[in-house]
Design an enzyme around this catalytic site. Structure first.
Site, PDB file in Angstrom:
ATOM      1  N   GLU A  16       9.184 -47.524  19.017  1.00  0.00           N
ATOM      2  CA  GLU A  16       9.306 -47.373  17.567  1.00  0.00           C
ATOM      3  C   GLU A  16       9.472 -45.888  17.280  1.00  0.00           C
ATOM      4  O   GLU A  16       8.507 -45.126  17.272  1.00  0.00           O
ATOM      5  CB  GLU A  16       8.069 -47.945  16.869  1.00  0.00           C
ATOM      6  CG  GLU A  16       7.898 -49.443  17.038  1.00  0.00           C
ATOM      7  CD  GLU A  16       9.010 -50.254  16.400  1.00  0.00           C
ATOM      8  OE1 GLU A  16       9.724 -49.707  15.526  1.00  0.00           O
ATOM      9  OE2 GLU A  16       9.170 -51.425  16.757  1.00  0.00           O
ATOM     10  N   VAL A  39       9.880 -37.885  22.867  1.00  0.00           N
ATOM     11  CA  VAL A  39       8.810 -38.426  23.710  1.00  0.00           C
ATOM     12  C   VAL A  39       9.144 -39.853  24.124  1.00  0.00           C
ATOM     13  O   VAL A  39       8.794 -40.281  25.229  1.00  0.00           O
ATOM     14  CB  VAL A  39       7.452 -38.356  22.980  1.00  0.00           C
ATOM     15  CG1 VAL A  39       6.334 -38.915  23.866  1.00  0.00           C
ATOM     16  CG2 VAL A  39       7.136 -36.922  22.575  1.00  0.00           C
ATOM     17  N   CYS A  74       7.928 -42.274   9.019  1.00  0.00           N
ATOM     18  CA  CYS A  74       9.154 -42.433   9.806  1.00  0.00           C
ATOM     19  C   CYS A  74      10.255 -43.164   9.054  1.00  0.00           C
ATOM     20  O   CYS A  74      11.425 -43.054   9.410  1.00  0.00           O
ATOM     21  CB  CYS A  74       8.855 -43.146  11.125  1.00  0.00           C
ATOM     22  SG  CYS A  74       8.141 -44.795  10.918  1.00  0.00           S
TER      23      CYS A  74
END
Length: 468
Positions: free
Chosen positions: A210, A192, A244
């Site tokens: 990020e 994305v 993440c």
């Protein structure tokens, strides 16, 4: 009909009025954000339970408290961050005033993810508000309960001429990205992220991305396996692995793997009990789609620990996989769940080569009793962040930037880095109107002497001399 046009117009007009620029206004917005957290703490914790089965401990540590600390830091340092920054001058500008002014970009779009739906909405928001921007926040539609609180409650605490929340999924986000923003801050997947960057490029809009990636964790033979297991298990299974910066796979020798497996089993049992599904401290997978993806990864390699799943509860047990091949899906994509593969390497050199032939990760971890080993991994690899002998504790240090490199992202934030990210650093030089005879050596007709003097005067140096 464009569903966002009126909102964007309102925000642009507010920014154009200069309303957001004074320090007093920025501080008032930050105090409003603080009140939102304090007065709605229980509501937010309930939303996080509904979305991710987050324990009160995880919600407090990784969502509420860390956001509050970011607000407090911005309030303490706001005026210092906003001050013009004086810079060294060359001889030709000694009589001038040279400085960097930190200006807001204007209208900022923040697109937040679902895994830390409060923290990863508010932390960039703090930086954007502190820098004096108007902000449009797009929370994730996947974490529905938190999204609802952010949309319905948060705007009551902020100036609604300068801040808005918009809702929707991929289609609405695509429509939103067709508009021109002055800055876009996106947290999410690399897939994305590429879409966001392509949309921003059409308007030459600067971005912070990020993203994620497969974060390596090298475990040297020279370390205590139980200490390593405790730390790796805590950070791997925190938020049910949906982090993440979680360690995504272990690189170690076959001998260390043999020592590490019982230690990992011991840590998992101590943390979550004999039946982890009944533990109040273990989260759940956020959606059915993500659950099915993760359950498919359980067929990679061989399950050494865990491996159980329950579709009705979106539960996947804390799992360790061994005999994993590099070509298997679990080593090709970011896992984002409570699954930890172990890959065997024959040496530190082999581990470093393995890391370096893959995309640069968001975080990298190395465990060893030898400082030389940890420092060598640090020196010979590249990643967004690095931590030796622990998990993602570097994220808790506000004086360190947080961000990726290469495929794991671009730009950084946290603390003053957030303020700087959302500020245009404007180069300024103020010169007096007089002394024209002194400055005339720049003008034609040019002579070798004037050129020599001018080149000398333009050399970059710090000089207290007041003569040209």
């Amino acid at each position: 009909m464009d569903p966002f046009a009126d909102t964007l117009q309102r925000l642009r007009e507010a920014f154009g009025s200069g309303r957001t620029r004074p320090a007093e206004f920025r501080a008032a917005q930050l105090k409003g954000l603080s009140c939102f957290l304090q007065e709605n703490k229980q509501l937010l914790q309930e939303a996080l339970v509904q979305d991710l089965h987050k324990s009160a401990f995880e919600s407090e540590v990784s969502e509420i408290s860390i956001s509050q600390n970011e607000i407090n830091s911005a309030l303490r340092n706001l005026r210092a961050w906003m001050k013009d920054e004086k810079v060294p001058k060359n001889l030709a500008t000694q009589l001038d005033s040279a400085f960097i002014r930190k200006e807001p970009f204007g209208l900022v779009l923040i697109i937040a993810p679902w895994n830390y739906p409060l923290n990863l909405s508010l932390e960039p928001l703090v930086g954007a508000l502190a820098a004096g921007n108007c902000v449009l926040l797009k929370p994730s539609e996947i974490s529905k309960s938190t999204e609802k609180v952010l949309a319905e409650v948060l705007p009551r605490y902020l100036d609604q001429s300068c801040f808005a929340v918009v809702l929707g999924g991929p289609q609405e986000t695509g429509q939103l990205l067709e508009h021109k923003f002055d800055y876009i801050f996106f947290t999410g997947s690399p897939r994305v992220g590429k879409i966001v960057m392509a949309a921003a490029a059409k308007h030459l809009t600067p971005v912070t991305l990020e993203l994620g990636g497969k974060n390596p964790c090298y475990v040297d033979d020279n370390c205590d396996p139980q200490t390593v297991a405790n730390r790796v298990a805590f950070f791997r299974y925190f938020n049910s692995g949906q982090t993440c910066v979680a360690p995504d796979y272990i690189l170690c020798s076959p001998e260390m793997q043999a020592r590490l497996l019982p230690a990992l089993q011991s840590a998992i049992t101590r943390f979550y009990g004999e039946d982890p599904q009944s533990s109040p401290d273990l989260g759940r997978i956020v959606s059915e789609k993500n659950f099915q993806r993760l359950r498919g990864l359980l067929s990679c390699g061989r399950v050494a620990i865990g491996g159980q799943s329950d579709e009705s509860d979106r539960y996947i047990a804390p799992t360790v996989l061994v005999d994993v091949q590099e070509t298997e899906p679990v080593m090709q994509e970011e896992i984002f769940g409570p699954i930890l593969p172990i890959m065997n390497v024959g040496s530190l050199d082999e581990a470093i080569d393995f890391i370096n032939r893959r995309e640069k990760p968001l975080a990298l971890y190395a465990f060893s009793n030898s400082n030389q080993v940890v420092k060598r991994v640090l020196a010979q690899t590249s990643s967004g962040g690095f931590c030796g002998n622990d998990g993602f504790m570097h994220m808790t240090v506000a004086s360190l930037p947080f961000g990726g490199v290469g495929a794991s992202g671009m730009g950084s934030y946290h603390g003053k880095f957030s303020f700087d990210t959302f500020s245009h650093h404007r180069a300024c030089l103020l010169r007096r109107p007089g002394l024209e005879k002194v400055y005339a050596l720049r003008y034609p007709p040019h002579t070798p002497r004037n050129l020599s003097v001018l080149l000398m005067a333009m050399e970059t140096r710090s000089c207290s001399c007041a003569l040209l």
